[in-house]
Design an enzyme around this catalytic site. Structure first.
Site, PDB file in Angstrom:
ATOM      1  N   ARG A  48       0.820  -1.215   0.000  1.00 64.37           N
ATOM      2  CA  ARG A  48       0.000   0.000   0.000  1.00 64.37           C
ATOM      3  C   ARG A  48       0.850   1.258   0.000  1.00 64.37           C
ATOM      4  O   ARG A  48       0.464   2.269  -0.585  1.00 64.37           O
ATOM      5  CB  ARG A  48      -0.931   0.002   1.228  1.00 64.37           C
ATOM      6  CG  ARG A  48      -1.999  -1.075   1.205  1.00 64.37           C
ATOM      7  CD  ARG A  48      -2.837  -1.004   2.466  1.00 64.37           C
ATOM      8  NE  ARG A  48      -3.864  -2.047   2.504  1.00 64.37           N
ATOM      9  CZ  ARG A  48      -4.665  -2.258   3.542  1.00 64.37           C
ATOM     10  NH1 ARG A  48      -4.548  -1.517   4.633  1.00 64.37           N
ATOM     11  NH2 ARG A  48      -5.567  -3.219   3.497  1.00 64.37           N
ATOM     12  N   LYS A 107      -6.956 -16.240   7.651  1.00 62.90           N
ATOM     13  CA  LYS A 107      -7.962 -17.008   8.382  1.00 62.90           C
ATOM     14  C   LYS A 107      -9.360 -16.420   8.257  1.00 62.90           C
ATOM     15  O   LYS A 107     -10.350 -17.147   8.176  1.00 62.90           O
ATOM     16  CB  LYS A 107      -7.578 -17.119   9.859  1.00 62.90           C
ATOM     17  CG  LYS A 107      -7.376 -15.781  10.557  1.00 62.90           C
ATOM     18  CD  LYS A 107      -6.914 -15.959  11.978  1.00 62.90           C
ATOM     19  CE  LYS A 107      -6.523 -14.626  12.597  1.00 62.90           C
ATOM     20  NZ  LYS A 107      -5.261 -14.096  12.041  1.00 62.90           N
ATOM     21  N   VAL A 134      -3.847 -20.906  10.735  1.00 66.22           N
ATOM     22  CA  VAL A 134      -4.217 -21.390  12.073  1.00 66.22           C
ATOM     23  C   VAL A 134      -2.969 -21.781  12.848  1.00 66.22           C
ATOM     24  O   VAL A 134      -2.185 -22.609  12.384  1.00 66.22           O
ATOM     25  CB  VAL A 134      -5.165 -22.608  11.993  1.00 66.22           C
ATOM     26  CG1 VAL A 134      -5.529 -23.088  13.395  1.00 66.22           C
ATOM     27  CG2 VAL A 134      -6.422 -22.271  11.206  1.00 66.22           C
ATOM     28  N   LYS A 207     -10.519 -19.451  13.301  1.00 67.29           N
ATOM     29  CA  LYS A 207      -9.672 -20.642  13.270  1.00 67.29           C
ATOM     30  C   LYS A 207     -10.483 -21.899  13.575  1.00 67.29           C
ATOM     31  O   LYS A 207     -10.242 -22.961  12.975  1.00 67.29           O
ATOM     32  CB  LYS A 207      -8.531 -20.473  14.277  1.00 67.29           C
ATOM     33  CG  LYS A 207      -7.582 -19.341  13.914  1.00 67.29           C
ATOM     34  CD  LYS A 207      -6.613 -19.022  15.029  1.00 67.29           C
ATOM     35  CE  LYS A 207      -5.696 -17.859  14.661  1.00 67.29           C
ATOM     36  NZ  LYS A 207      -4.803 -17.451  15.773  1.00 67.29           N
TER      37      LYS A 207
END
Length: 430
Positions: A48, A107, A134, A207
């Site tokens: 960015r 996740k 995870v 998760k």
């Protein structure tokens, strides 16, 4: 023999994890090439803020046009570590469309809309790997997807958020209050400036959705996961747990019903016995306890977050995906053949620890016991302390459905002799 043409990698995101991935790719280039069978080359890095200095990365590789990067026809693997739902979802599906496999640590996206990613990967014959999504560096996704593919997993019980584990550990071991422990976690870099995702259980719930989906071969979304955080956990709860020979952990619990016809997924604080392996997991560490029919009980333990541990998981996936690319093969995709329904929290059966503030007068215990009996909740133990017309009553139940407990608590609140329900906590891992 080593292939001379390098496999080209596009990196989306160059924060704590992304910069560590780039560093390892550069400093361990020879080792990675030997393990894969071909060199790997960082071909572009989407960011960015292009003006930020990124040590060890050629400025010529930096771009703000992530879409153009993933559309390049020469990219073999896209590594996505930007997080969030969009633009990550679109970038990943675009990468598949243009011939690249994907390694992701996202996740939130996998829990929210993993089906879309799986379907896009399968449609274009590409890999989707996400070990880093995870429990950081802990090998967990691959054992569930591959090592236990021939077994039946019945339960996954784990500590999957290091921030909350650190906070609860400090409350337990040092007697700190919640706010004090959170401040310490923030100062040490374990908690974000806005810790909501961690302390309210959103991170762990995402998760849990991923783990449940893989373990039970069914689609589980974030909305299917019952979620409670740790903000209401008090020092009194920790003290009461100690009195029972337990400690308190924020647990992600995914279970297959006894009849095998449904599954549940939930995240909430719970008391667990000190004899359980998860009780000894301290600080910001993670651990996941898996119960399978043939393999029995397995435990996976290690650092669950941080730039280097997460990058380790990303690089492990990168090696696997690159090997597949060389062999013109793909690894395991989505396995959701069981299509099991996700049962509501009310169907979950467990034990409960309930602390009540009551009037210190005759008959109170009998009234409370009657309410439990009327709702079909059997009492295991009761402890009562009284002083100056007030008393605390701690009730530990036998196993009962969560819906029955909720009804019991609502009825208790209506008793004139019950001045308040101080805390409710489930008891797990026995």
């Amino acid at each position: 023999m080593m292939r001379t043409r390098p496999l080209k990698v596009a990196l989306l995101g160059c924060g704590v994890v992304g910069s560590e991935v780039a560093r390892i790719m550069t400093t361990h280039a020879d080792d990675l090439a030997a393990r894969i069978g071909a060199p790997v080359e960082l071909a572009g890095v989407a960011v960015r803020r292009p003006s930020k200095v990124r040590a060890g990365i050629d400025p010529a590789l930096i771009t703000t046009d992530a879409t153009a990067l993933v559309k390049r026809g020469d990219i073999d693997v896209v590594v996505e570590v930007i997080g969030g739902i969009e633009p990550a979802r679109t970038l990943i599906t675009t990468a598949f469309e243009h011939g690249a496999s994907v390694v992701s640590a996202n996740k939130a996206l996998l829990a929210e809309d993993g089906a879309t990613l799986y379907e896009a990967a399968a449609k274009h014959g590409k890999d989707l790997y996400f070990e880093a999504a995870v429990a950081g560096a802990i090998p967990l996704i691959r054992p569930l997807r591959e090592s236990l593919a021939g077994d039946t997993v019945n339960r996954v019980l784990g500590i999957v958020n290091g921030t909350t584990n650190f906070i609860l550990d400090r409350m337990d071991s040092a007697g700190a209050g919640y706010s004090e422990a959170l401040d310490e976690a923030t100062a040490l870099g374990y908690a974000e400036a806005d810790p909501t995702a961690d302390v309210e259980g959103f991170d762990a719930a995402a998760k849990a959705a991923i783990l449940a989906g893989i373990a039970f071969h069914t689609r589980v979304r974030l909305d299917d996961v019952h979620r409670e955080g740790i903000t209401e956990v008090t020092s009194a709860d920790l003290a009461s747990a100690k009195g029972m020979g337990c400690t308190v952990k924020l647990l992600a619990i995914c279970e297959r019903a006894a009849d095998g016809r449904s599954v549940t997924a939930r995240v909430h604080p719970a008391m667990i016995p000190l004899s359980h392996p998860l009780a000894s997991v301290r600080g910001a560490y993670n651990a996941v306890f898996v119960e399978a029919e043939a393999a029995g009980e397995l435990m996976f333990y290690g650092p669950g977050a941080g730039g280097a541990p997460t990058a380790s998981a990303v690089l492990g996936d990168l090696v696997a995906v690159c090997r597949n690319k060389l062999n013109e093969a793909t690894g395991p995709g989505e396995s959701a053949y069981t299509q099991l329904p996700v049962s509501p929290m009310g169907d979950v059966v467990t034990r409960y620890h309930i602390s009540l503030d009551v009037a210190d007068k005759p008959g109170v215990l009998a009234q409370v016991a009657t309410v439990f009996a009327e709702h079909g909740v059997s009492i295991d133990t009761v402890r009562q302390k009284g002083k100056d017309g007030e008393a605390s009553l701690v009730v530990v139940t036998h196993r009962a459905p969560d819906a029955a407990l909720s009804g019991t608590v609502e009825a208790l609140r209506k008793l004139d002799t019950v001045r308040g329900v101080a805390s409710i906590m489930r008891v797990e891992g026995e």
